[in-house]
Design a protein around this motif. Structure first.
Motif, PDB file in Angstrom:
ATOM      1  N   ALA A   1       0.833  -1.208   0.000  1.00 13.74           N
ATOM      2  CA  ALA A   1       0.000   0.000   0.000  1.00 13.74           C
ATOM      3  C   ALA A   1       0.865   1.253   0.000  1.00 13.74           C
ATOM      4  O   ALA A   1       0.547   2.252  -0.667  1.00 13.74           O
ATOM      5  N   THR A   2       1.967   1.215   0.737  1.00 10.03           N
ATOM      6  CA  THR A   2       2.878   2.357   0.769  1.00 10.03           C
ATOM      7  C   THR A   2       3.514   2.588  -0.599  1.00 10.03           C
ATOM      8  O   THR A   2       3.637   3.729  -1.054  1.00 10.03           O
ATOM      9  N   LEU A   3       3.918   1.512  -1.264  1.00 12.24           N
ATOM     10  CA  LEU A   3       4.496   1.647  -2.595  1.00 12.24           C
ATOM     11  C   LEU A   3       3.481   2.241  -3.577  1.00 12.24           C
ATOM     12  O   LEU A   3       3.821   3.109  -4.388  1.00 12.24           O
ATOM     13  N   ARG A   4       2.246   1.771  -3.500  1.00 13.54           N
ATOM     14  CA  ARG A   4       1.206   2.309  -4.387  1.00 13.54           C
ATOM     15  C   ARG A   4       0.981   3.799  -4.122  1.00 13.54           C
ATOM     16  O   ARG A   4       0.869   4.601  -5.051  1.00 13.54           O
ATOM     17  N   HIS A   5       0.909   4.147  -2.844  1.00 10.68           N
ATOM     18  CA  HIS A   5       0.684   5.549  -2.482  1.00 10.68           C
ATOM     19  C   HIS A   5       1.840   6.424  -2.970  1.00 10.68           C
ATOM     20  O   HIS A   5       1.622   7.518  -3.516  1.00 10.68           O
ATOM     21  N   ALA A   6       3.078   5.948  -2.783  1.00 10.02           N
ATOM     22  CA  ALA A   6       4.250   6.720  -3.206  1.00 10.02           C
ATOM     23  C   ALA A   6       4.245   6.928  -4.718  1.00 10.02           C
ATOM     24  O   ALA A   6       4.534   8.029  -5.207  1.00 10.02           O
ATOM     25  N   LEU A   7       3.905   5.884  -5.459  1.00 11.66           N
ATOM     26  CA  LEU A   7       3.873   6.008  -6.914  1.00 11.66           C
ATOM     27  C   LEU A   7       2.774   6.969  -7.355  1.00 11.66           C
ATOM     28  O   LEU A   7       2.995   7.856  -8.196  1.00 11.66           O
ATOM     29  N   ALA A   8       1.579   6.822  -6.777  1.00 11.15           N
ATOM     30  CA  ALA A   8       0.455   7.676  -7.170  1.00 11.15           C
ATOM     31  C   ALA A   8       0.696   9.127  -6.815  1.00 11.15           C
ATOM     32  O   ALA A   8       0.220  10.036  -7.498  1.00 11.15           O
ATOM     33  N   SER A   9       1.474   9.387  -5.763  1.00 13.38           N
ATOM     34  CA  SER A   9       1.723  10.769  -5.352  1.00 13.38           C
ATOM     35  C   SER A   9       2.580  11.525  -6.362  1.00 13.38           C
ATOM     36  O   SER A   9       2.536  12.753  -6.415  1.00 13.38           O
ATOM     37  N   ARG A  10       3.348  10.811  -7.165  1.00 13.59           N
ATOM     38  CA  ARG A  10       4.198  11.443  -8.177  1.00 13.59           C
ATOM     39  C   ARG A  10       3.725  11.169  -9.609  1.00 13.59           C
ATOM     40  O   ARG A  10       3.846  12.025 -10.480  1.00 13.59           O
ATOM     41  N   PHE A  11       3.208   9.969  -9.847  1.00 11.20           N
ATOM     42  CA  PHE A  11       2.858   9.565 -11.210  1.00 11.20           C
ATOM     43  C   PHE A  11       1.453   8.955 -11.231  1.00 11.20           C
ATOM     44  O   PHE A  11       1.252   7.812 -11.650  1.00 11.20           O
ATOM     45  N   ASP A  12       0.513   9.727 -10.786  1.00  3.43           N
ATOM     46  CA  ASP A  12      -0.867   9.253 -10.684  1.00  3.43           C
ATOM     47  C   ASP A  12      -1.406   8.882 -12.067  1.00  3.43           C
ATOM     48  O   ASP A  12      -1.275   9.645 -13.028  1.00  3.43           O
ATOM     49  N   GLY A  13      -1.991   7.692 -12.164  1.00  2.00           N
ATOM     50  CA  GLY A  13      -2.597   7.244 -13.413  1.00  2.00           C
ATOM     51  C   GLY A  13      -1.629   6.663 -14.410  1.00  2.00           C
ATOM     52  O   GLY A  13      -2.026   6.285 -15.522  1.00  2.00           O
TER      53      GLY A  13
END
Length: 424
Positions: A337-349
């Protein structure tokens, strides 16, 4: 010479390739069913030649406790810690406190990284390999002024060592990585244009196939169970067994190279080598691109979550965490979940989370940080292991250095920082 290489991860396979190029007859022993199935399987995908550094950092020690107590912090410790974990932490503390050691080791690792870039270029000229590789550079982001000051300090060392780089404003970051144009918070970054990317597993598999075609023998599903020595104590053969326990014919050789990652700690004892290598656990998610315009072009390091995001062709990989949990292979949902959140915070979508492939693996970390590259106690045992988070980055260089040592050539670099005997 007949040479036995133990381990078919990226370090072992590049070592086999370097030795085969010099005319040696090479056999690689691997406990898994194929090459690259352990630490090389789904690592960060970055070849960060200008972004290597020791594990035992005084700055890291200051940040360790806050990271441990933070829910999504990048450093995790399994409780209660094992005896091996406590020993490793105590040794790390000692090395981090040694005056001047971190700075000396960092310079040595950066020199090794620069040499590795040359070796990778020569290797890719020698063999056509498909592994989603490239040299599009690396950007380390700064979300605030304090992080930017840290990058400026690092830039001073890169200047001193002649490593190409550029400090970037937030607008310049977006020029290199357009998907970050509206990412916040962001005050700047540092760009290392010479750094590269690539799927380490695909590279290792492809290079192993090239090695096999050129006569290198691979013994998969095979365990090293012991060592046979002559009266002088020199290694003469490895005792082998299949994974099902069946005894196999011993493997005789003139020289032996240990490239077994975290297993080097146990195997080193068979050869009289003290290798305090610890399995530092990390996690990754690999997923297909959903919208390439929202994805990075190369590698981006997010300073807030301490994660690496790398473009691998039509896929995206996000990697993070330093966890001290022994060989526990569990993948907690909170880590992903942390990895997903980190990715979405910079490269959402940018990527398809529904098709993400999770992975966990163990980086073979020495308590001070530099890998172990050199000759063991006996003159026909060589050690090429303990690369930590930088095995993919440093593999091409360390392979060439071992080949030079075996042939009696002067090594291309000074190896003092990597000497096997530094642990006592």
């Amino acid at each position: 010479m007949e040479i036995a290489v133990i381990g078919a991860g990226v370090v072992g396979v590049t070592t086999a390739h370097a030795l085969q190029q010099r005319g040696h007859r090479v056999t690689v022993v691997e406990s898994h069913a194929a090459a690259g199935l352990e630490t090389s399987r789904a690592n960060a995908g970055q070849r960060s030649y200008g972004y290597v550094y020791p594990w035992a950092s005084p700055a890291m020690l200051k940040k360790a406790l806050p990271w441990l107590v933070k829910r999504d912090g990048p450093l995790k410790l399994q409780l209660p810690p094992s005896r091996d974990t406590l020993r490793f932490l105590a040794a790390t503390w000692r090395f981090a406190q040694a005056p001047g050691l971190f700075e000396a080791n960092k310079r040595a690792m950066l020199r090794l990284g620069a040499y590795s870039r040359q070796c990778f270029q020569a290797l890719e000229d020698d063999a056509t390999l498909a592994f989603d590789g490239g040299h599009g550079g690396l950007i380390d982001l700064a979300s605030d002024v304090e992080s930017l000051k840290g990058l400026q300090v690092n830039a001073g060392l890169l200047d001193e060592m002649g490593i190409e780089h550029q400090l970037l404003t937030a607008a310049e970051v977006a020029e290199h990585e357009p998907a970050l144009a509206h990412s916040q918070p962001l005050v700047g970054g540092i760009w290392l244009p010479g750094d590269g990317t690539g799927d380490c597993y695909r590279f290792t598999q492809a290079l192993a196939a090239v090695c096999q075609a050129r006569g290198v023998r691979f013994l998969f599903d095979t365990q090293v169970t012991g060592a046979q020595r002559d009266q002088g104590g020199h290694l003469r053969a490895l005792t082998l067994a299949a994974n099902d326990g069946e005894a196999l014919e011993p493997l005789a050789a003139d020289a032996f190279v240990l490239c077994a990652g975290t297993a080097s700690h146990r195997l080193g004892e068979l050869f009289g080598a003290r290798l305090p290598i610890y399995p530092v656990k990390g996690y990754s998610l690999t997923m297909p691109l959903r919208d390439a315009s929202r994805a990075p072009r190369s590698t981006v390091i997010d300073d807030r979550h301490k994660v690496v995001v790398t473009r691998l062709g039509e896929r995206l990989r996000v990697t993070g965490f330093v966890e001290l949990a022994g060989h526990d292979r569990e993948i907690p949902s909170q880590r992903l979940a942390t990895l997903r959140h980190a990715l979405a915070s910079r490269f959402d979508g940018a990527a398809d989370f529904d098709a993400a492939e999770p992975w966990t693996g163990f980086r073979p970390m020495t308590p001070d940080g530099p890998p172990v590259i050199g000759e063991g106690k006996r003159n026909n045992l060589f050690l090429n292991t303990g690369h930590g988070t930088f095995g993919w980055t440093l593999s091409a260089a360390s392979a060439q250095l071992i080949a030079q040592l075996i042939d009696g050539d002067k090594p291309a670099l000074a190896l003092e920082a990597f000497r096997p005997g530094r642990f006592g």
